[in-house]
Write a protein that holds these residues in place. Sequence first.
Motif, PDB file in Angstrom:
ATOM      1  N   SER A   5     -27.205  -5.125 -29.426  1.00 28.69           N
ATOM      2  CA  SER A   5     -27.837  -5.617 -28.073  1.00 28.69           C
ATOM      3  C   SER A   5     -26.582  -6.797 -26.634  1.00 28.69           C
ATOM      4  O   SER A   5     -26.856  -6.142 -25.742  1.00 28.69           O
ATOM      5  N   LYS A  15     -24.849  -3.614 -25.545  1.00 27.10           N
ATOM      6  CA  LYS A  15     -25.951  -2.727 -24.342  1.00 27.10           C
ATOM      7  C   LYS A  15     -25.698  -3.569 -23.413  1.00 27.10           C
ATOM      8  O   LYS A  15     -25.898  -3.436 -21.805  1.00 27.10           O
ATOM      9  N   ASN A  16     -25.992  -5.344 -23.186  1.00 24.42           N
ATOM     10  CA  ASN A  16     -26.281  -5.761 -22.077  1.00 24.42           C
ATOM     11  C   ASN A  16     -24.745  -6.441 -21.321  1.00 24.42           C
ATOM     12  O   ASN A  16     -24.529  -7.408 -19.939  1.00 24.42           O
ATOM     13  N   GLU A  28     -22.444  -8.021 -22.817  1.00 23.72           N
ATOM     14  CA  GLU A  28     -22.303  -8.976 -22.963  1.00 23.72           C
ATOM     15  C   GLU A  28     -20.422  -9.307 -23.584  1.00 23.72           C
ATOM     16  O   GLU A  28     -19.967 -10.507 -23.565  1.00 23.72           O
TER      17      GLU A  28
END
Length: 255
Positions: free
Chosen positions: A163, A166-167, A169
């Motif tokens: 996640s 994907k973001n 970060e």
Amino acid sequence: MGLLDRCQELFKTSNLYEVFGVAKEATAAEIRRSYYKVSLKVHPDRAPEDPLATEKFQVLGKLYAVLSDAEQRAVYDEQGVVDEESDMLSQDRCWEDYWRLLFPKITVQDILEFEGKYKGSDEERQDVIQLYTQHQGDMDAITASALCCSQEDEPRLCDIIRSAIKNGEVTSFPAFTQESERKKKARRKRANKERREAEEMQKEMGLDDQDDSLVMMLQQRQRSREQGFNSFLSDLEAKYSKKTGKSQKGQRGKK
């Protein structure tokens, strides 16, 4: 002999930051954590083979007292000296009591309560992302360092990392995204071996109580991974021990 001279003699350096293995810019939390790990290595009860263990332990307490006080640290950073006449460096102080005040013993109940609050929290997410970046996606290192982590937690940790990738970060490290099935199986095999060894030791010692079983599991996990002071209990004790320093500072201020 002055404190810095004794520091040089015992630790081969008079640089307080080098003794704790941190940078001069280290945060208070990083210094506290490093103090715990370094002092644990020379704790008189854990290093009886070292004839200087008691003195090293006491000196480390004094060094930490300097770096944990904003005013004392500022003077040391600017001038390279410490105020040995200050109350905090009193020769009458019991540094074992000071250490235990900072790091109270962690009980099994503390572990269980912390684990219940920690898993699935934003704090855990941030810790996992930090470990992912620190170890550049190496899941062996990440799972070995993560708090409250067992083999069953790995899919959840991977979801957190995916996640974050994907973001945008964190960077997408090949060590994570292209990890081979062979390496994953080897990690599962090690985890299963640790579990079996802990269960066997539990049976041999006749431990039926859940609390005893948990402690045994954690101790076995530490030995099997051979990570010494990066073990779950060390990290938990250093990071989440009760903060009682305010009372000490308050007493120091009453001159």
